[in-house]
Design a protein around this motif. Sequence first.
Motif, mmCIF file in Angstrom:
data_model
loop_
_atom_site.group_PDB
_atom_site.id
_atom_site.type_symbol
_atom_site.label_atom_id
_atom_site.label_comp_id
_atom_site.label_asym_id
_atom_site.label_seq_id
_atom_site.Cartn_x
_atom_site.Cartn_y
_atom_site.Cartn_z
ATOM 1 N N ILE A 77 10.454 15.264 12.423
ATOM 2 C CA ILE A 77 9.030 15.175 12.128
ATOM 3 C C ILE A 77 8.420 13.993 12.851
ATOM 4 C CG2 ILE A 77 7.436 14.473 10.289
ATOM 5 C CD1 ILE A 77 8.780 16.339 8.429
ATOM 6 N N THR A 78 7.266 14.191 13.433
ATOM 7 C CA THR A 78 6.438 13.079 13.877
ATOM 8 C C THR A 78 5.566 12.744 12.677
ATOM 9 O OG1 THR A 78 6.554 13.662 16.201
ATOM 10 C CG2 THR A 78 4.592 12.437 15.487
ATOM 11 N N ASN A 101 2.229 17.050 5.841
ATOM 12 C CA ASN A 101 0.929 17.230 6.506
ATOM 13 C C ASN A 101 0.973 16.900 7.997
ATOM 14 O OD1 ASN A 101 -1.770 18.154 5.972
ATOM 15 N ND2 ASN A 101 -2.503 16.071 6.302
ATOM 16 N N TYR A 122 0.683 4.045 -2.814
ATOM 17 C CA TYR A 122 0.426 5.453 -2.507
ATOM 18 C C TYR A 122 1.535 6.313 -3.094
ATOM 19 C CZ TYR A 122 -1.203 9.405 0.350
ATOM 20 O OH TYR A 122 -1.705 10.606 0.771
ATOM 21 N N ALA A 123 2.782 5.879 -2.868
ATOM 22 C CA ALA A 123 3.934 6.630 -3.377
ATOM 23 C C ALA A 123 3.882 6.714 -4.897
ATOM 24 C CB ALA A 123 5.233 5.972 -2.925
ATOM 25 N N PRO A 158 1.720 4.800 8.165
ATOM 26 C CA PRO A 158 0.655 3.809 8.384
ATOM 27 C C PRO A 158 0.632 3.303 9.833
ATOM 28 C CG PRO A 158 2.464 2.861 7.105
ATOM 29 C CD PRO A 158 2.738 4.334 7.199
ATOM 30 N N ILE A 171 8.262 5.742 4.332
ATOM 31 C CA ILE A 171 7.724 6.364 5.540
ATOM 32 C C ILE A 171 7.646 5.387 6.713
ATOM 33 C CG2 ILE A 171 5.271 5.985 5.001
ATOM 34 C CD1 ILE A 171 4.788 8.893 6.020
ATOM 35 N N ASP A 172 7.401 4.110 6.429
ATOM 36 C CA ASP A 172 7.269 3.184 7.566
ATOM 37 C C ASP A 172 8.623 2.776 8.138
ATOM 38 O OD1 ASP A 172 8.011 1.633 5.493
ATOM 39 O OD2 ASP A 172 6.369 0.177 5.671
ATOM 40 N N MET A 188 0.830 -1.212 0.000
ATOM 41 C CA MET A 188 0.000 0.000 0.000
ATOM 42 C C MET A 188 0.869 1.269 0.000
ATOM 43 S SD MET A 188 -3.014 1.454 0.042
ATOM 44 C CE MET A 188 -3.887 2.890 0.644
ATOM 45 N N SER A 230 4.391 16.931 18.753
ATOM 46 C CA SER A 230 3.600 16.555 17.581
ATOM 47 C C SER A 230 4.369 16.815 16.287
ATOM 48 C CB SER A 230 2.253 17.277 17.572
ATOM 49 O OG SER A 230 2.434 18.638 17.306
ATOM 50 N N SER A 231 5.429 17.515 16.355
ATOM 51 C CA SER A 231 6.449 17.643 15.315
ATOM 52 C C SER A 231 7.489 18.676 15.714
ATOM 53 C CB SER A 231 5.871 17.991 13.949
ATOM 54 O OG SER A 231 5.836 16.826 13.148
ATOM 55 N N ALA A 286 -4.592 12.968 10.744
ATOM 56 C CA ALA A 286 -4.802 14.023 9.750
ATOM 57 C C ALA A 286 -4.806 13.289 8.419
ATOM 58 C CB ALA A 286 -3.694 15.057 9.814
ATOM 59 N N THR A 287 -5.950 12.694 8.114
ATOM 60 C CA THR A 287 -6.050 11.805 6.962
ATOM 61 C C THR A 287 -5.874 12.578 5.663
ATOM 62 O OG1 THR A 287 -7.639 10.543 8.229
ATOM 63 C CG2 THR A 287 -7.428 9.989 5.917
ATOM 64 N N SER A 288 -4.778 12.331 5.008
ATOM 65 C CA SER A 288 -4.468 13.032 3.773
ATOM 66 C C SER A 288 -4.738 12.111 2.582
ATOM 67 C CB SER A 288 -3.013 13.461 3.823
ATOM 68 O OG SER A 288 -2.664 14.178 2.679
ATOM 69 N N SER A 289 -4.462 12.607 1.399
ATOM 70 C CA SER A 289 -4.623 11.788 0.201
ATOM 71 C C SER A 289 -3.855 12.455 -0.925
ATOM 72 C CB SER A 289 -6.102 11.691 -0.192
ATOM 73 O OG SER A 289 -6.594 12.963 -0.565
ATOM 74 N N SER A 301 -4.345 7.106 5.480
ATOM 75 C CA SER A 301 -4.567 6.587 4.124
ATOM 76 C C SER A 301 -3.693 5.378 3.811
ATOM 77 C CB SER A 301 -4.286 7.684 3.094
ATOM 78 O OG SER A 301 -5.308 8.628 3.139
ATOM 79 N N MET A 302 -2.525 5.298 4.440
ATOM 80 C CA MET A 302 -1.625 4.189 4.115
ATOM 81 C C MET A 302 -1.769 2.996 5.053
ATOM 82 S SD MET A 302 1.932 5.897 2.880
ATOM 83 C CE MET A 302 1.867 7.668 3.002
ATOM 84 N N TYR A 322 9.787 9.834 0.077
ATOM 85 C CA TYR A 322 9.415 9.935 1.492
ATOM 86 C C TYR A 322 8.284 8.959 1.803
ATOM 87 C CZ TYR A 322 7.217 11.816 5.724
ATOM 88 O OH TYR A 322 6.636 11.939 6.968
ATOM 89 N N TYR A 323 7.240 8.972 0.972
ATOM 90 C CA TYR A 323 6.109 8.063 1.223
ATOM 91 C C TYR A 323 6.552 6.615 1.104
ATOM 92 C CZ TYR A 323 2.983 12.086 0.950
ATOM 93 O OH TYR A 323 2.359 13.275 1.178
ATOM 94 N N TRP A 371 2.882 11.958 10.840
ATOM 95 C CA TRP A 371 1.420 11.866 10.878
ATOM 96 C C TRP A 371 0.873 11.026 9.740
ATOM 97 C CZ3 TRP A 371 -2.301 14.766 13.993
ATOM 98 C CH2 TRP A 371 -1.714 15.440 15.067
ATOM 99 N N GLN A 372 1.593 10.923 8.639
ATOM 100 C CA GLN A 372 1.095 10.152 7.488
ATOM 101 C C GLN A 372 1.560 8.697 7.510
ATOM 102 O OE1 GLN A 372 -1.309 11.638 5.892
ATOM 103 N NE2 GLN A 372 -0.816 13.339 7.262
#
Lengths: 502, 502
Positions: B71-72, A102, A5-6, B77, B27-28, A1, A110-111, B85-88, B481-482, B23-24, B74-75
Amino acid sequence: MDQAYAQEFRRQGHMFVDFMAEYYKNIDKYPVRSQVEPGYLKKRLPESAPYSPESVETILQDVQEHIVPGITHWQSPNYFAYFPATSSVAGIVGEMLSSGFNVVGLDWISSPAAVELENIVMDWLGQMLDLPKSFLFSGNGGGVIQGTTCEALLCTLTAARDRVLKKIGRENISKLVVYSSDQTHCAFQKAAQIVGIDRKNIRAIKTTKSSSYGLSAESVLSQINLDVEAELIPLFLCATVGTTAITAVDPLKPLCDVAKQFGIWVHVDAAYAGSACICPEFRHFIDGVECVDSFSFNPHKWLFTTLDCCCLWVKDPSCLLSTLSTNPQYLKNEATDQEPKEQEVGYKDWQITLCRRFRSLKLWVVIRNFGVANLRNFIRSHVGMAKLFERLVTSDKRFEVAFPRNFSLVCFRVTPSAVMDKLRTKYKNGTYDQYRQFSEEERTNEFNRELLESINVSGKVFMTHAIVGGIYVLRFAAGNSMTMESHVRAAWTVVQEHLEAF
Amino acid sequence: MDQAYAQEFRRQGHMFVDFMAEYYKNIDKYPVRSQVEPGYLKKRLPESAPYSPESVETILQDVQEHIVPGITHWQSPNYFAYFPATSSVAGIVGEMLSSGFNVVGLDWISSPAAVELENIVMDWLGQMLDLPKSFLFSGNGGGVIQGTTCEALLCTLTAARDRVLKKIGRENISKLVVYSSDQTHCAFQKAAQIVGIDRKNIRAIKTTKSSSYGLSAESVLSQINLDVEAELIPLFLCATVGTTAITAVDPLKPLCDVAKQFGIWVHVDAAYAGSACICPEFRHFIDGVECVDSFSFNPHKWLFTTLDCCCLWVKDPSCLLSTLSTNPQYLKNEATDQEPKEQEVGYKDWQITLCRRFRSLKLWVVIRNFGVANLRNFIRSHVGMAKLFERLVTSDKRFEVAFPRNFSLVCFRVTPSAVMDKLRTKYKNGTYDQYRQFSEEERTNEFNRELLESINVSGKVFMTHAIVGGIYVLRFAAGNSMTMESHVRAAWTVVQEHLEAF
């Protein structure tokens, strides 16, 4: 996923970049001021949301077909209206980073980067403006990025109000009086009303030609004395450096000398002109800033940063904190339980809202990508374009520059005598009835108003107007990133042509 | 120059898209909650702004090296903290369009599409929520996009305040009382203070387990009666659908029945849970909304829209207009001189600030790109993930779900008896001195607090806490979203492992 998404982000992101690059490439082909009729969009879009997904391709096509015609092109090189919203590639890329991450800036944990970068950038920018150290974090003051001036005013007004009401009792709120000039941005009146200042205690002190429409300290003092006699309580003074109408400048030092006698909070709104003050030759316009309580300006106006971005500095952050702080359980953590350190500024207590975007990122990208040197160069080049336009105006005897030019705004008009000449020629035998009812001044104003409208309807350029001291002027505001000298000359030709065709 | 700008935008834009896609993709791999120490960034960045330009390549490298660690995520998974903060992708692309055009929405003429699209999208969204027609433009109400809930509250509180003070005189401002529950978001208290409500007149009415921590109409009535007896004036009630701590729901209909007897303005804050109400099966949570004066929720929380985006509807826009309107000369034009039409809503008079971004664009892109069907599907899948987590919790006897789950948030903890077992095993011979001083409840709370901290320090997942009715709970908020089911199962394993390792 994550991979999907990426990948989807990459696909759509590149598609968007190409779309927007095409937009910029063709931007000077669109009429600058939108030419749609009110209600145009409702006729073109469905009445309810689609049930099934639509592709980004379809959506971008609709943006091109239905949104672009309804846009007034603020980024056009031929846009000279209001004040420009000077953007830049760096600003947009910075904003993209912010919405890409975001993160929600609630507090430090929180950041951390969102808080700490804002601390750093606000100190950088404070130094660039040569603000006294007392406004910087490194000098026990500090800065925060708000959305717009109205928010900055709202926060400082609330802080000032509660500082005073704490001493004199809340029941006296109706006695508080705030001061500004008749040239001050209406955001001040609005913010004052929101914080509960009685409308009849909001003073918009008259300015005159003799002080170039700057607020005179003497007038303020007279008004304060009247108010004190009436047992009212002077609270707050908003001084403006670069007014909206004609970029007039209120003299900070004399105003502070008066205000300080009465313990009045002084705020400086330099929304537009603040950016120019990073150039040593313009810095004198904010001389006296060392005496004020708070200072704000908007990089989203003239410092190449996309909307929204209003930088506010205060000498005494504890005033903001004591009135805007909230400390709910769900935000408590190891960091908040310790003594607050400089690096742990909880910006939620410096502003109206609790959550916020990573606001400093775009400003940081802009400052680094330009460098102080080029930021100054661009500001100077915009002022240079205004000077060029000013020369063009003065070289044509039918026109005059109506108010002194301080920055990148030129206020001009067709002179009263040229207006009469024009009307006499056009309406031979004196049948220009529609103008007869007017005085000479009214006639001149009406003529210039019609001229401006005809220019704007052409779509070739967009300028706006102001009325100050009874004089209607056309405003030419330089400062867009894509504007070059050739656009300035072309704009002047448009003005001349429209006068000739009148 | 246009060409050069377009070219540079294309170059940097694509570079950014690739950066963010990477980055995405990774991200995990980052610790979800940032692991930096306070002050980390100051040590890494220069003390003043660079004089000369730096390349975007260099800046992006610094973002990777210095910003990303702070950064914390937020996006991520594996992010289950606060509310997501559900983004897309659609939301980000929509925001890019908005900052690319960078128009300033002052009024209709400054960009007709910005006003008209917001009218349309707010009606779409109102229909999606099945709001009564009286909240839609098509029914003489209307909606506006604000930044956050605090702004929505500030505007409606100001409108309500001035409506009442107009009747009873401004000198009575100190008598105004506002109502909410002890579970209401602190933004309400903050907004009330800003508009000048006396702190001692801000009622946070106690909620109890018997009403699942929803605000009981009876308690409100009792409090109002006390206030009226004390010659105070009830002004405003903020009801919450989906409280921040545990997503409790205030019952709208009974609260309105009480409020209406006293002419109190009722606002519904559904910041998080509002998004769920686009699904018919959740719509009942806002039953009674037809009786309230205003309603807001935040698509930036759970409707795939990047920060910031808070949608506010009012039944009577004239209340906002009469208190927030400004009509300065420099904004006058042919459009403003005519009677205002639906399509010419001057949103500057619906909100605090005068200038604003093209706010509706990203919401429009999101709604179209998902379609109502998929927006509902995603909401349902997030609720499904919360249900899965809930099942995992209840299947382990050492844990319990502490409060009923309404949406996508699960509040859970290690049970008091499991805590005792654990402490007995860990500190054989009863030497668990640090816990001895505590009551059983305190001991359980402290244990759960330490468990949560150890989980968050691991960086594998991030959750936050709440304390309600004296009970400390860990909050698992699904909705990124992820995030997939596998992440939910992995998160549960992390919780179990940390309990075992305690």
